[in-house]
Design a protein around this motif. Structure first.
Motif, short mmCIF file in Angstrom:
data_model
loop_
_atom_site.label_atom_id
_atom_site.label_comp_id
_atom_site.label_asym_id
_atom_site.label_seq_id
_atom_site.Cartn_x
_atom_site.Cartn_y
_atom_site.Cartn_z
N PHE A 81 0.84 -1.20 0.00
CA PHE A 81 0.00 0.00 0.00
C PHE A 81 0.87 1.26 0.00
O PHE A 81 0.49 2.29 -0.56
N ALA A 82 2.05 1.15 0.60
CA ALA A 82 2.95 2.31 0.66
C ALA A 82 3.40 2.76 -0.74
O ALA A 82 3.82 3.91 -0.93
N ARG A 83 3.33 1.86 -1.72
CA ARG A 83 3.73 2.22 -3.08
C ARG A 83 2.70 3.10 -3.78
O ARG A 83 3.01 3.80 -4.74
N LEU A 84 1.45 2.98 -3.33
CA LEU A 84 0.36 3.52 -4.14
C LEU A 84 0.46 5.03 -4.35
O LEU A 84 0.30 5.51 -5.48
N ALA A 85 0.70 5.78 -3.30
CA ALA A 85 0.73 7.24 -3.45
C ALA A 85 1.81 7.71 -4.43
O ALA A 85 1.52 8.50 -5.34
N PRO A 86 3.07 7.26 -4.31
CA PRO A 86 4.07 7.73 -5.29
C PRO A 86 3.78 7.27 -6.72
O PRO A 86 4.02 8.01 -7.67
N TYR A 87 3.24 6.06 -6.86
CA TYR A 87 2.88 5.59 -8.20
C TYR A 87 1.74 6.43 -8.78
O TYR A 87 1.76 6.84 -9.95
N ALA A 88 0.73 6.68 -7.95
CA ALA A 88 -0.41 7.47 -8.41
C ALA A 88 0.01 8.89 -8.74
O ALA A 88 -0.49 9.50 -9.70
N ARG A 98 -6.68 6.27 -14.42
CA ARG A 98 -7.24 4.96 -14.10
C ARG A 98 -6.19 4.04 -13.50
O ARG A 98 -5.05 4.01 -13.97
N SER A 99 -6.59 3.26 -12.52
CA SER A 99 -5.77 2.17 -11.99
C SER A 99 -6.69 0.97 -11.81
O SER A 99 -7.82 1.12 -11.33
N CYS A 100 -6.22 -0.21 -12.19
CA CYS A 100 -7.12 -1.38 -12.23
C CYS A 100 -6.53 -2.59 -11.56
O CYS A 100 -5.30 -2.77 -11.49
N THR A 101 -7.42 -3.47 -11.09
CA THR A 101 -7.04 -4.73 -10.48
C THR A 101 -8.11 -5.77 -10.78
O THR A 101 -9.22 -5.43 -11.19
N TYR A 102 -7.76 -7.04 -10.59
CA TYR A 102 -8.72 -8.11 -10.88
C TYR A 102 -9.16 -8.79 -9.59
O TYR A 102 -8.48 -8.75 -8.57
N ILE A 103 -10.33 -9.43 -9.67
CA ILE A 103 -10.90 -10.16 -8.53
C ILE A 103 -10.88 -11.65 -8.86
O ILE A 103 -11.49 -12.08 -9.85
N GLU A 127 -9.43 5.76 -1.94
CA GLU A 127 -9.26 7.08 -1.32
C GLU A 127 -7.93 7.71 -1.73
O GLU A 127 -7.86 8.91 -2.01
N VAL A 128 -6.87 6.89 -1.79
CA VAL A 128 -5.58 7.43 -2.23
C VAL A 128 -5.66 7.85 -3.69
O VAL A 128 -5.22 8.95 -4.07
N LEU A 129 -6.22 7.00 -4.52
CA LEU A 129 -6.33 7.32 -5.94
C LEU A 129 -7.17 8.57 -6.16
O LEU A 129 -6.85 9.42 -7.00
N GLU A 130 -8.24 8.70 -5.40
CA GLU A 130 -9.12 9.87 -5.53
C GLU A 130 -8.35 11.16 -5.28
O GLU A 130 -8.59 12.18 -5.94
N SER A 131 -7.42 11.13 -4.34
CA SER A 131 -6.66 12.34 -4.03
C SER A 131 -5.75 12.76 -5.18
O SER A 131 -5.28 13.91 -5.21
N TYR A 132 -5.52 11.85 -6.13
CA TYR A 132 -4.72 12.17 -7.31
C TYR A 132 -5.58 12.24 -8.58
O TYR A 132 -5.05 12.22 -9.70
N GLY A 133 -6.89 12.34 -8.40
CA GLY A 133 -7.78 12.46 -9.55
C GLY A 133 -7.91 11.19 -10.36
O GLY A 133 -8.22 11.25 -11.56
N MET A 134 -7.71 10.03 -9.72
CA MET A 134 -7.74 8.75 -10.43
C MET A 134 -8.92 7.89 -9.98
O MET A 134 -9.43 8.04 -8.86
N ARG A 135 -9.32 6.98 -10.85
CA ARG A 135 -10.38 6.04 -10.56
C ARG A 135 -9.80 4.64 -10.39
O ARG A 135 -8.68 4.35 -10.86
#
Length: 281
Positions: A81-88, A98-103, A127-135
């Motif tokens: 999870f720590a990677r998400l903010a810098p990647y986003a 957009r960022s996507c994952t599978y179930i 919530e993290v993605l939203e702060s960077y304007g991503m879905r």
């Protein structure tokens, strides 16, 4: 709709710049990428230079893979999870929204407990993605063999995924709609027509072999228009609800393709032209 590519089915395409230039040279307008390579692109060229580079080639980053391991232990979730903010941050600087994952459609865990944990984790990601304007796009996975791989069934169709998205409760979460999973779950054009375009974050397109649907294997796909999926109907339905995002080819195969990358991208271009023309688009 933007015709796009993932690396699946293309072999080794090298660095992101090579992928972008290859896509552009064959008329594709989007490529999917990983967060690490987006950071590397910004590091190599600077944010403004990377943006200019993409604009010069007429290619956008269609989607960034979600870098978070939300399916396994809490320790793994927190570490990734720590990677998400810098990647986003890197993705958003390049215009990626957009960022996507599978179930996975089955689990060895208690499914009720797993659902509760996964809901919390995916809400945090959203919530993290939203702060960077991503879905955040969630991809249901339909092949029967994967539904039976774990001890218990889990979410594997569009309706259940939409209900889960509602339970996650974030407006920036929607579907990654893959034609292969649409087909293997018995979904129809009407299921797509019942959606709003805002319900769809991203789209994958591919085809299936002419075998009973119960025998279709997830890692044995065909290029668009080479199999039995009604891709013209799939695309027409997307157009009717005014979906205007990327439609990215994703062809998973049992072994890496033996043809050269140029040959495979040319094959992909021809495939897109055929199915879009058949759809009247």
């Amino acid at each position: 709709m933007l015709k796009g590519l993932t690396r699946a089915g293309l072999g080794s395409v090298g660095l992101l710049e090579e992928f972008v230039e290859l896509a552009a040279s064959y008329g594709f307008a989007a490529v999917d990428a990983g967060g690490e390579e987006l950071i590397d692109l910004v590091d190599r060229r600077g944010a403004d230079g990377a943006q200019s580079y993409l604009q010069q080639h007429g290619v956008v980053i269609g989607s960034m893979g979600l870098p978070v391991e939300w399916r396994r232990t809490e320790e793994e979730f927190r570490a990734t999870f720590a990677r998400l903010a810098p990647y986003a941050k890197a993705a958003s600087r390049l215009g990626c929204t957009r960022s996507c994952t599978y179930i996975l459609p089955s689990t060895d865990e208690n499914p009720a407990h797993f659902l509760a944990i996964a809901t919390r984790r995916l809400r945090a990601c959203a919530e993290v993605l939203e702060s960077y304007g991503m879905r955040l796009g969630l991809e249901f996975v339909g092949p029967h063999h994967l539904r039976q791989a774990g001890k218990y069934p889990f979410i594997w169709d569009m309706r259940s995924t939409l209900d889960w998205i509602a339970a996650i409760g974030k407006s920036n979460v929607g579907l990654l709609l893959d034609s292969f999973h649409w087909y293997t779950t018995g979904a129809t054009e009407d299921d797509i027509l019942a959606l709003r375009k805002e319900d769809i974050v991203h789209v994958h397109i591919n085809d299936a072999k002419p075998v009973p649907v119960e025998e279709v294997r997830d890692n044995d796909r065909l290029y668009p228009g080479e199999g039995v999926i009604d891709l013209p109907g799939f695309l027409r339905a997307l157009a009717e609800i005014h979906y205007d995002g990327p439609v990215a080819q994703e062809v998973l195969t049992p072994v890496p393709p033996s043809e050269g990358v140029e040959t495979l991208v040319a094959r992909s271009k021809d495939a897109f032209e055929r199915v879009f023309a058949a759809a009247g688009l």
